[in-house]
Design an enzyme around this catalytic site. Structure first.
Site, PDB file in Angstrom:
ATOM      1  N   HIS A 321      68.470  57.225  66.648  1.00 54.22           N
ATOM      2  CA  HIS A 321      68.314  57.321  68.101  1.00 54.22           C
ATOM      3  C   HIS A 321      69.682  57.052  68.706  1.00 54.22           C
ATOM      4  O   HIS A 321      70.315  56.040  68.380  1.00 54.22           O
ATOM      5  CB  HIS A 321      67.298  56.278  68.563  1.00 54.22           C
ATOM      6  CG  HIS A 321      66.808  56.492  69.951  1.00 54.22           C
ATOM      7  ND1 HIS A 321      67.619  56.334  71.049  1.00 54.22           N
ATOM      8  CD2 HIS A 321      65.593  56.864  70.430  1.00 54.22           C
ATOM      9  CE1 HIS A 321      66.917  56.586  72.142  1.00 54.22           C
ATOM     10  NE2 HIS A 321      65.680  56.909  71.791  1.00 54.22           N
ATOM     11  N   ARG A 341      68.331  58.092  79.730  1.00 52.98           N
ATOM     12  CA  ARG A 341      69.182  59.289  79.894  1.00 52.98           C
ATOM     13  C   ARG A 341      68.411  60.378  80.630  1.00 52.98           C
ATOM     14  O   ARG A 341      68.986  61.155  81.384  1.00 52.98           O
ATOM     15  CB  ARG A 341      69.637  59.786  78.512  1.00 52.98           C
ATOM     16  CG  ARG A 341      70.866  59.020  78.002  1.00 52.98           C
ATOM     17  CD  ARG A 341      71.224  59.379  76.582  1.00 52.98           C
ATOM     18  NE  ARG A 341      70.254  58.837  75.639  1.00 52.98           N
ATOM     19  CZ  ARG A 341      69.676  59.531  74.663  1.00 52.98           C
ATOM     20  NH1 ARG A 341      69.972  60.805  74.483  1.00 52.98           N
ATOM     21  NH2 ARG A 341      68.816  58.953  73.850  1.00 52.98           N
TER      22      ARG A 341
HETATM   23  O1  MEZ Z   1      59.675  59.758  70.800  1.00 50.68           O
HETATM   24  C1  MEZ Z   1      60.493  58.847  70.819  1.00 50.68           C
HETATM   25  O2  MEZ Z   1      61.046  58.433  69.793  1.00 50.68           O
HETATM   26  C2  MEZ Z   1      60.882  58.232  72.116  1.00 50.68           C
HETATM   27  C3  MEZ Z   1      60.340  58.862  73.345  1.00 50.68           C
HETATM   28  C4  MEZ Z   1      61.724  57.198  72.126  1.00 50.68           C
HETATM   29  C5  MEZ Z   1      62.389  56.710  73.342  1.00 50.68           C
HETATM   30  O3  MEZ Z   1      63.569  56.979  73.484  1.00 50.68           O
HETATM   31  O4  MEZ Z   1      61.763  56.060  74.161  1.00 50.68           O
END
Ligand code: MEZ
Length: 546
Positions: A321, A341
């Site tokens: 992430h 974001r």
């Molecule tokens: O689907 C995901 O992993 C998600 C929406 C995570 C996030 O950034 O909140």
């Protein structure tokens, strides 16, 4: 409020503040396909060989996997040398569900609704899972301006065209229905005053398709699913891990051997069908990354199913992430939802240059951040030798009006305020963090595994839906769509299953193969919980290799 930011950080923040108004007028351009490929090949950990090992046993022999996962697959069973009486059956059910997260709960509700006798076993507490920790939202094409076809195209592109088409088709076609189901169960989605669903943009999305419950979507969905499971009085056994699947002489799944996490006692659960809903592997910290994942995310389901003969798909692709918290140290790796974001916060380097569009797909955005931090003088140094980039959060209230952060991102606001950082006023530091295993145990269109009769997989443990890179909000959708499907199909199948004698022969056979291949490591798997005590002196954990 005293700031925890160090002098060199404050110096960079001055630059961020100085060009904020100008940046509002011009956002960074999107990369073209060649630029994305080059960036991924140079900076995304999936694309190199470092940190990978060859799997040397089982269905995926010869393929690459993160070395920690390969080690789990090359390890002996925790039941090795244990003398068990498999006739001594403690639980005898139609559907055994291993895992108490969102997929397990959705499966249980449907299976019980179809008349099956259901048992959920979970190694921690019901709900302890990555589902509970999801923040940003769930995708579903339920608006007139959108369509499942558009959802399909976005997700296929995001997945590098490696998604299994029939699985993705099911995901997107059943998206609106899944949302309706959750809504009717009582999930409090963000809605406009007229009662229609609010939708938000996201990385790789061509339409606003993300449905959220502020920034605690997973907690809200899991709350409702867990209540429903409790309300239906579905049997749950907590603090009890599955160690191995049981197969009968015809190779059908026949239950599992369980272990009480508190006492270490073993028990046998016999079941006509089994649903593996064990979640992901973030706590394995592949490539030395920190993680957003819950404490139990240790790839258990992959290990058990692989030993039983299942094959894996895309076990070598991991989602980092882009925005894991990078500062202060207490939050290192924690999720800073993509919704930040999606609401307009930009990614900036030390010179306050917006080096990538904030809504590129996650693999691309993460690679751009890694590139920036590897280049001398572009990242913002963090004590301990790592570095990060700015996420310019004050932009959100500027774009949407004062109060937006407080109402849309209350969890984020509180998390950073605990450390004297007010993200309404100052940017925050982020760096990629291990968020999701894109692949897993390969499933077929009915949620069943290819190789083992009566065995279903749902949720993050399953592989194929997302190809080699999942889009945001598609995992919360997949736990519902494929969790429910697995529950319905397992219950239906259980009506016609005739089981033979349950055994652990496959585990003994696998162990012999390990010995013959000279792979014995002395370790056992699944590990069930991360071994941080053993790793306390390791220097390569949490981004150290980067
Ligand atoms: O689907 C995901 O992993 C998600 C929406 C995570 C996030 O950034 O909140």
């Amino acid at each position: 409020m005293q700031t925890p930011f160090l002098p060199h950080m404050l110096e960079s923040i001055e630059k961020v503040e100085a060009n904020r108004a100008a940046r509002l007028e011009s956002e960074p351009r999107r990369l073209d396909a060649n630029e994305k490929r080059d960036l991924l090949e140079e900076f995304h950990p999936d694309y190199g060989d470092k940190g990978f090992a060859e799997i040397r046993i089982g269905a995926n022999s010869g393929e690459k996997a993160p070395k920690e996962l390969a080690a789990l697959l090359h390890s002996k069973s925790k039941l090795s040398g244990v003398n068990l009486n498999l006739e001594n059956v403690e639980y005898d059910v139609d559907v055994l569900i291993i895992g108490g997260g969102g997929a397990g709960a959705a499966a249980a509700i449907e299976a019980q609704g179809a008349g099956a006798n259901v048992l959920i076993v979970t190694k921690l507490r019901m709900g302890d899972s990555n589902s509970m920790m999801a923040e940003g939202g769930i995708q579903a094409a339920d608006k007139d301006t959108d369509s499942p076809m558009q959802h399909y195209l976005d997700s296929m592109g995001g997945g590098h065209y490696k998604n299994k088409p029939e699985l993705l088709r099911r995901l997107v076609m059943e998206g609106p229905g899944a949302l309706k189901w959750l809504n009717e169960l009582g999930v409090m989605f963000d809605k406009h005053e007229d009662g229609t669903m609010m939708t938000f943009p996201g990385g790789g999305l061509s339409r606003k398709r993300l449905h959220a419950c502020a920034d605690y979507t997973g907690a809200e969905i899991t709350r409702v699913l867990r209540d429903e499971v409790h309300g239906r009085r579905i049997q749950i056994v907590e603090y009890t891990a599955a160690l191995e699947l049981l197969l009968d002489e015809n190779g059908q799944a026949a239950g599992a051997v369980l272990m009480n996490m508190l006492t270490g006692e073993y028990s046998v659960a016999r079941a006509k069908t089994v649903i593996m809903a064990t979640g992901g592997s973030g706590r394995m910290h592949y490539h030395g990354f920190p993680t957003t994942n819950h404490y139990g995310a240790t790839a258990d389901g992959i290990v058990m199913a692989y030993r039983a003969g299942c094959n894996l798909l895309y076990q070598d692709t991991i989602q980092y992430h882009p925005s894991g918290a990078a500062f202060p140290a207490q939050l290192f790796g924690a999720l800073v939802t993509e919704k930040v974001r999606s609401l307009g916060a930009q990614l900036l380097n030390v010179e306050a240059h917006a080096f990538v569009h904030p809504l590129e797909t996650r693999d691309v955005a993460a690679s751009a951040i890694i590139r920036e931090c590897r280049q001398v003088g572009k990242g913002i140094e963090i004590p301990g030798g790592a570095s990060g980039v700015w996420l310019d959060t004050p932009l959100i209230d500027i774009i949407h009006g004062e109060g937006k952060i407080a109402s849309a991102l209350p969890g984020m606001l509180r998390m950073f305020l605990n450390y004297q950082i007010d993200l309404r006023k100052m940017p925050i530091l982020v760096y990629p963090t291990f968020h999701y295993q894109n692949g897993g145990i390969e499933i077929e269109n009915e949620g069943n595994t290819k190789k083992i009769e009566n065995l279903f997989v749902a949720g993050e443990a399953a592989g194929g839906i997302h190809g080699r890179n999942r889009l945001l909000g598609n995992s919360m959708l997949d736990i519902i769509v494929f969790g429910r499907l697995a529950g319905q199909n397992a219950a239906k199948m259980a009506k016609n299953v005739n089981l033979g004698n349950a055994s652990l022969k496959h585990v003994h056979d696998y162990e012999q193969e390990i010995a013959q291949a000279g792979l014995e490591t002395g370790a056992t798997s699944p590990i069930l919980l991360p071994n941080y005590i053993r790793d306390v002196n390791a220097t390569k954990i949490c981004g150290g290799e980067l």
